[in-house]
Every structure is written in C-alpha cells, then in structure tokens.
Scaffold this active site. Sequence first.
Site, PDB file in Angstrom:
ATOM      1  N   SER A  23       0.806  -1.230   0.000  1.00  0.00           N
ATOM      2  CA  SER A  23       0.000   0.000   0.000  1.00  0.00           C
ATOM      3  C   SER A  23       0.840   1.282   0.000  1.00  0.00           C
ATOM      4  O   SER A  23       0.540   2.197  -0.779  1.00  0.00           O
ATOM      5  CB  SER A  23      -0.983  -0.009   1.166  1.00  0.00           C
ATOM      6  OG  SER A  23      -1.885  -1.067   0.990  1.00  0.00           O
ATOM      7  N   LYS A  72     -10.661  -4.962  10.445  1.00  0.00           N
ATOM      8  CA  LYS A  72     -11.712  -4.446   9.547  1.00  0.00           C
ATOM      9  C   LYS A  72     -13.103  -4.406  10.183  1.00  0.00           C
ATOM     10  O   LYS A  72     -13.909  -3.553   9.840  1.00  0.00           O
ATOM     11  CB  LYS A  72     -11.765  -5.272   8.259  1.00  0.00           C
ATOM     12  CG  LYS A  72     -10.613  -4.957   7.323  1.00  0.00           C
ATOM     13  CD  LYS A  72     -10.678  -5.778   6.045  1.00  0.00           C
ATOM     14  CE  LYS A  72      -9.506  -5.388   5.144  1.00  0.00           C
ATOM     15  NZ  LYS A  72      -9.432  -6.214   3.942  1.00  0.00           N
ATOM     16  N   ASP A 108     -13.317  -2.795  -0.637  1.00  0.00           N
ATOM     17  CA  ASP A 108     -12.923  -4.169  -0.982  1.00  0.00           C
ATOM     18  C   ASP A 108     -13.949  -4.819  -1.916  1.00  0.00           C
ATOM     19  O   ASP A 108     -13.571  -5.513  -2.860  1.00  0.00           O
ATOM     20  CB  ASP A 108     -12.846  -5.040   0.290  1.00  0.00           C
ATOM     21  CG  ASP A 108     -11.532  -4.863   1.043  1.00  0.00           C
ATOM     22  OD1 ASP A 108     -10.551  -4.392   0.440  1.00  0.00           O
ATOM     23  OD2 ASP A 108     -11.495  -5.203   2.244  1.00  0.00           O
ATOM     24  N   GLY A 132     -12.904 -18.788   4.435  1.00  0.00           N
ATOM     25  CA  GLY A 132     -12.690 -17.638   5.325  1.00  0.00           C
ATOM     26  C   GLY A 132     -13.972 -16.900   5.643  1.00  0.00           C
ATOM     27  O   GLY A 132     -14.959 -16.981   4.893  1.00  0.00           O
ATOM     28  N   GLY A 134     -13.584 -13.629   7.600  1.00  0.00           N
ATOM     29  CA  GLY A 134     -13.134 -12.385   8.234  1.00  0.00           C
ATOM     30  C   GLY A 134     -13.684 -11.163   7.518  1.00  0.00           C
ATOM     31  O   GLY A 134     -14.672 -11.253   6.760  1.00  0.00           O
ATOM     32  N   TYR A 226      -2.118 -11.093  -2.545  1.00  0.00           N
ATOM     33  CA  TYR A 226      -1.655 -10.517  -3.805  1.00  0.00           C
ATOM     34  C   TYR A 226      -0.320 -11.025  -4.320  1.00  0.00           C
ATOM     35  O   TYR A 226       0.348 -10.350  -5.095  1.00  0.00           O
ATOM     36  CB  TYR A 226      -1.720  -8.996  -3.792  1.00  0.00           C
ATOM     37  CG  TYR A 226      -1.024  -8.282  -2.672  1.00  0.00           C
ATOM     38  CD1 TYR A 226      -1.760  -7.711  -1.649  1.00  0.00           C
ATOM     39  CD2 TYR A 226       0.354  -8.161  -2.642  1.00  0.00           C
ATOM     40  CE1 TYR A 226      -1.145  -7.043  -0.622  1.00  0.00           C
ATOM     41  CE2 TYR A 226       0.984  -7.483  -1.626  1.00  0.00           C
ATOM     42  CZ  TYR A 226       0.222  -6.919  -0.621  1.00  0.00           C
ATOM     43  OH  TYR A 226       0.843  -6.248   0.390  1.00  0.00           O
TER      44      TYR A 226
HETATM   45  P1  ATR Z   1      -9.445  -9.880   7.058  1.00  0.00           P
HETATM   46  O1  ATR Z   1     -10.052  -8.671   7.618  1.00  0.00           O
HETATM   47  O2  ATR Z   1      -8.352  -9.584   6.086  1.00  0.00           O
HETATM   48  O3  ATR Z   1     -10.416 -10.845   6.496  1.00  0.00           O
HETATM   49  P2  ATR Z   1      -9.447 -11.323   9.535  1.00  0.00           P
HETATM   50  O4  ATR Z   1     -10.766 -10.683   9.848  1.00  0.00           O
HETATM   51  O5  ATR Z   1      -8.416 -11.407  10.594  1.00  0.00           O
HETATM   52  O6  ATR Z   1      -8.743 -10.581   8.322  1.00  0.00           O
HETATM   53  O7  ATR Z   1      -9.747 -12.775   8.932  1.00  0.00           O
HETATM   54  C1  ATR Z   1      -8.741 -13.663   8.591  1.00  0.00           C
HETATM   55  C2  ATR Z   1      -9.365 -14.947   8.026  1.00  0.00           C
HETATM   56  O8  ATR Z   1      -8.315 -15.902   7.824  1.00  0.00           O
HETATM   57  C3  ATR Z   1     -10.373 -15.607   8.949  1.00  0.00           C
HETATM   58  O9  ATR Z   1     -11.332 -16.287   8.178  1.00  0.00           O
HETATM   59  C4  ATR Z   1      -9.479 -16.582   9.717  1.00  0.00           C
HETATM   60  O10 ATR Z   1     -10.157 -17.674  10.283  1.00  0.00           O
HETATM   61  P3  ATR Z   1     -10.756 -17.568  11.789  1.00  0.00           P
HETATM   62  O11 ATR Z   1     -12.057 -16.820  11.676  1.00  0.00           O
HETATM   63  O12 ATR Z   1     -10.905 -18.970  12.221  1.00  0.00           O
HETATM   64  O13 ATR Z   1      -9.716 -16.804  12.606  1.00  0.00           O
HETATM   65  C5  ATR Z   1      -8.607 -17.075   8.590  1.00  0.00           C
HETATM   66  N1  ATR Z   1      -7.358 -17.658   9.078  1.00  0.00           N
HETATM   67  C6  ATR Z   1      -6.320 -17.018   9.657  1.00  0.00           C
HETATM   68  N2  ATR Z   1      -5.334 -17.888   9.968  1.00  0.00           N
HETATM   69  C7  ATR Z   1      -5.781 -19.125   9.573  1.00  0.00           C
HETATM   70  C8  ATR Z   1      -5.234 -20.445   9.605  1.00  0.00           C
HETATM   71  N3  ATR Z   1      -4.007 -20.689  10.092  1.00  0.00           N
HETATM   72  N4  ATR Z   1      -5.966 -21.470   9.096  1.00  0.00           N
HETATM   73  C9  ATR Z   1      -7.199 -21.236   8.579  1.00  0.00           C
HETATM   74  N5  ATR Z   1      -7.780 -20.015   8.525  1.00  0.00           N
HETATM   75  C10 ATR Z   1      -7.083 -18.967   9.012  1.00  0.00           C
END
Ligand code: ATR
Length: 277
Positions: A23, A72, A108, A132, A134, A226
């Site tokens: 960024s 976020k 996004d 995911g 998040g 990315y």
């Molecule tokens: P963002 O805002 O970029 O989406 P986030 O809200 O922290 O970031 O979400 C990260 C995502 O990656 C979530 O779906 C997270 O799963 P959890 O809800 O179980 O935390 C997922 N994630 C992060 N590390 C992970 C891992 N080692 N294995 C599987 N999923 C993972």
Amino acid sequence: MQGRDSKTKLFAIIGYPLKRTLSPELYNSAFKYLRYNARYIILRIKTKSLKKEFVRLKESGFSGFNVTIPHKEAVIPLLDGLSYEAREIGAVNTIKVMDGKFIGYNTDAQGFLNSLKDENISFKDKSILCLGSGGAARAVVWALAKKGASKIIIANRTRDRAEKLIRIFKNKFARCEFKVIDFKISSLKEGLKNSYLLINTTSVGNCLLIKPEWLKKDLIVYDIIYKDTPLIKAARQNGLIAINGLGMLVHQAALSFKIWTNKKAPIDIMCKVAIQS
Ligand code: ATR
C-alpha cells in the site's frame, strides 16, 4: 519519496502484524504522479491497543486510513459514521477524516468486482466456495450475493464466525442460497464439487488448504492474497484460470484514493508499481 511540509496530508494503513504491504508504494507513487502533497505510512497497531490508539489518532491530524487484518470489523464501533457499503458489509477498509469525524467505507467489495470484470469473469447464477469469514470475506460474499451468485458455500476455521456471517446475509439476499461447511478435508472436497469459483479470503498464503487433484477443469480459482500462493500455483499447474489478489488490491486502493482526494486515481501507475514491487 517527496518531502513533507505543513500542508502535507497524511494517510496510513492500520493493521497487525503488517509484515509486508504494498500500500505505501501504491499510494505514494500515485501522490507523486499527480503532484498531490500527501504521504502514506504504516501504523502497526495490535488488537488490544486499538481503542486507545484511536483516541490518539483522532488528535493526530491524519486525513485518512486504510484498515487491514485483523481490524476491519473491530474498528466499526470506534467510527463516527459509515458509508452504505460499509454498513451493509459490516467491515471497513477505508476511513476518511471529515471535519475531525472518522467515516468508514468499504472499497474491498467493489475492488473485488472490478478485478473480476478485468478478467471477464461473470459469476451470475453460479455456485461459489469461499474459504474464510473475516472482514475481507464479508466484502467478497456481499459482492457475490449482491451481483447474483446463486449459491455461496462458506468454510472457515472458526465455524461460528461463518454461521454468523450467513445469518446476516441470508436476510439481505433471499435469492442466494448460503451454506456453511466444516473447514476440513472431506467437507471441502464435497463443497468444491459443483463450484464454479473457489475463493480464498483467509490470510493463509503459505499452504494449499485443499488438495491439487480437486482442482478440476473449468473451476476458476481466486486468492485475495496478492502474490502467487501455493493455491494459485497449483491451479495454474492444473491448467485452470487462477487470479491472485493484485487486481483487487489495486482497484480497492484506487477507490480509496478517490474517496480521500476526490481525484481519479492513476490506476495504470498503481498497477505498474504493484507488478514491479
Ligand atoms: P481480514 O479482515 O483480512 O479478512 P481477519 O478478519 O483477521 O482478516 O480474517 C482472517 C481470516 O483468515 C479468517 O477467516 C481466519 O479464520 P478464523 O475466523 O478462524 O480466525 C482465517 N485464518 C487465519 N489464519 C488461519 C489459519 N491458520 N488457518 C485457517 N484459517 C485462518
């Protein structure tokens, strides 16, 4: 990097751990190209100090922020207002400071849609598997449902988070079927069977999450990270269309740039910088 004076506008990306982010390069090159007196920096803020840091940021004279992993969703209660998209999605990736008020936006979702348009991909009436739940997933799922996906299957490590996400979106998008599956090998294999598009929105960029032999002909693979992740590489090796998150990154940044500056972003310059970095 251009110098700073008393009129230089300051922007920053807030996140943690923010090991590597493109960024600053994207925005600073855009500011420089348009001779816009502004500078973009990185602010690493841990979850436990987010609230306290926001009090400080409100006094700091910044003009805007990007928000990334893991804040976020968490920033929302700390803001003074939300755009329509940010409210609908329940996640904010851009903040504009207006008369001292912090207003949250989400670029996004539109950035993701613009990147698919660049690739001539239409997902209307298609079934999609999303990994995911998040903040990024919220934007992606919202965009897919809003633009006519017929079915969205979601798998997340923390199943409750996926359940929560679809509870909210089910009410908003009656014509889209939502389903949560377990984030485990057998369920993911099943979930992929009739999917047109597989999207990784998790922050996992160092392992495959699924088996390469499941990546069958005609499946399109999209990873919002990315760089070329193992998932993207495996999809390409299997001859599939595979899209990494570079396009989404540039498009969401261009939209944030417009929100902050009221100027059209030099998207070709930003794209060039993203590819070269
Ligand atoms: P963002 O805002 O970029 O989406 P986030 O809200 O922290 O970031 O979400 C990260 C995502 O990656 C979530 O779906 C997270 O799963 P959890 O809800 O179980 O935390 C997922 N994630 C992060 N590390 C992970 C891992 N080692 N294995 C599987 N999923 C993972």
